[in-house]
Scaffold this motif. Structure first.
Motif, PDB file in Angstrom:
ATOM      1  N   VAL A  62       3.900   8.397  28.390  1.00  0.00           N
ATOM      2  CA  VAL A  62       4.704   9.024  27.341  1.00  0.00           C
ATOM      3  C   VAL A  62       5.927   8.150  27.093  1.00  0.00           C
ATOM      4  O   VAL A  62       6.707   7.894  27.999  1.00  0.00           O
ATOM      5  N   ASP A  63       6.079   7.690  25.855  1.00  0.00           N
ATOM      6  CA  ASP A  63       7.187   6.808  25.495  1.00  0.00           C
ATOM      7  C   ASP A  63       8.302   7.537  24.759  1.00  0.00           C
ATOM      8  O   ASP A  63       9.433   7.072  24.730  1.00  0.00           O
ATOM      9  N   VAL A  84      11.185   7.519  33.365  1.00  0.00           N
ATOM     10  CA  VAL A  84      11.322   6.256  32.630  1.00  0.00           C
ATOM     11  C   VAL A  84      10.208   5.298  33.020  1.00  0.00           C
ATOM     12  O   VAL A  84       9.602   4.653  32.163  1.00  0.00           O
ATOM     13  N   ASP A  85       9.906   5.221  34.288  1.00  0.00           N
ATOM     14  CA  ASP A  85       8.907   4.285  34.797  1.00  0.00           C
ATOM     15  C   ASP A  85       7.494   4.589  34.283  1.00  0.00           C
ATOM     16  O   ASP A  85       6.677   3.684  34.136  1.00  0.00           O
ATOM     17  N   GLN A  86       7.180   5.855  33.996  1.00  0.00           N
ATOM     18  CA  GLN A  86       5.835   6.202  33.542  1.00  0.00           C
ATOM     19  C   GLN A  86       5.569   5.758  32.103  1.00  0.00           C
ATOM     20  O   GLN A  86       4.440   5.710  31.667  1.00  0.00           O
ATOM     21  N   SER A  87       6.616   5.434  31.344  1.00  0.00           N
ATOM     22  CA  SER A  87       6.419   4.962  29.967  1.00  0.00           C
ATOM     23  C   SER A  87       5.805   3.566  29.993  1.00  0.00           C
ATOM     24  O   SER A  87       5.880   2.860  30.986  1.00  0.00           O
ATOM     25  N   ASP A  88       5.216   3.171  28.884  1.00  0.00           N
ATOM     26  CA  ASP A  88       4.479   1.901  28.857  1.00  0.00           C
ATOM     27  C   ASP A  88       5.352   0.688  29.138  1.00  0.00           C
ATOM     28  O   ASP A  88       4.931  -0.236  29.818  1.00  0.00           O
ATOM     29  N   ASN A  89       6.562   0.663  28.595  1.00  0.00           N
ATOM     30  CA  ASN A  89       7.423  -0.510  28.732  1.00  0.00           C
ATOM     31  C   ASN A  89       8.743  -0.193  29.417  1.00  0.00           C
ATOM     32  O   ASN A  89       9.732  -0.898  29.224  1.00  0.00           O
ATOM     33  N   ASN A  90       8.767   0.897  30.187  1.00  0.00           N
ATOM     34  CA  ASN A  90       9.986   1.347  30.865  1.00  0.00           C
ATOM     35  C   ASN A  90      11.118   1.612  29.882  1.00  0.00           C
ATOM     36  O   ASN A  90      12.284   1.413  30.195  1.00  0.00           O
ATOM     37  N   VAL A  91      10.754   2.062  28.686  1.00  0.00           N
ATOM     38  CA  VAL A  91      11.736   2.500  27.692  1.00  0.00           C
ATOM     39  C   VAL A  91      11.327   3.904  27.267  1.00  0.00           C
ATOM     40  O   VAL A  91      10.259   4.100  26.691  1.00  0.00           O
ATOM     41  N   LEU A  92      12.168   4.876  27.574  1.00  0.00           N
ATOM     42  CA  LEU A  92      11.902   6.261  27.221  1.00  0.00           C
ATOM     43  C   LEU A  92      12.878   6.676  26.126  1.00  0.00           C
ATOM     44  O   LEU A  92      14.098   6.566  26.296  1.00  0.00           O
TER      45      LEU A  92
END
Length: 121
Positions: A62-63, A84-92
Motif C-alpha cells: 500500500v503506497d 512505511v516499509d511495506q510500501s513499494d518504494n518506502n514512500v507512504l
C-alpha cells in the motif's frame, strides 16, 4: 486494476495501480497485499476513526492511505516504520479530506518517507 477477494478478508492486487475501498470493520480483519504499482487503500468511515498498526491484520504494497472519504468525525493517524516499509518504494502518502487529520503521529519513522497531502491540511 484487479482486486481478488478471498473469503471477504483477503484482498490481492496485481502489478497495476490498485484502488481498494474498505470500511474500518472490514479493514480490522483484512489481509491486504496490493502488489506493485501505486496502490491506494481508501478508508471509508462516517465517525471518529483511529488508524494505527492495530487497525488491520496484514498490509503489504500500500503506497497511499486515503482518508478523504471520512465523515465529520475525528481522525487520528499513527504511523510507524512497518507501515512505511511495506510500501513499494518506502514512500507512504497520507491523503486527508476536507476535515483534515486531527492528530498525525509519525515522529518515530526511521525508514523511508511520509508525504501528507489533501484538502484539509
Amino acid at each position: 486494476m484487479t482486486i481478488r477477494i478471498l473469503n471477504g478478508r483477503n484482498y490481492f492486487g496485481n502489478a497495476d495501480d490498485d484502488l481498494l475501498v474498505l470500511e474500518p470493520r472490514a479493514l480490522s480483519r483484512a489481509r491486504i497485499d496490493l502488489g506493485s504499482g501505486r496502490d491506494t487503500l481508501v478508508i471509508n468511515a462516517f465517525s471518529d476513526f483511529q488508524f494505527s498498526q492495530n487497525s488491520f491484520s496484514s498490509l503489504t504494497g500500500v503506497d497511499v492511505l486515503d482518508f478523504s472519504r471520512l465523515g465529520a468525525g475525528n481522525l487520528t493517524v499513527t504511523l510507524n516504520n512497518t507501515l512505511v516499509d511495506q510500501s513499494d518504494n518506502n514512500v507512504l502518502t497520507v491523503v486527508s479530506g476536507t476535515n483534515g487529520i486531527d492528530s498525525l503521529h509519525a515522529s518515530n519513522i526511521a525508514v523511508g518517507q511520509v508525504v501528507v497531502s489533501g484538502e484539509g491540511l
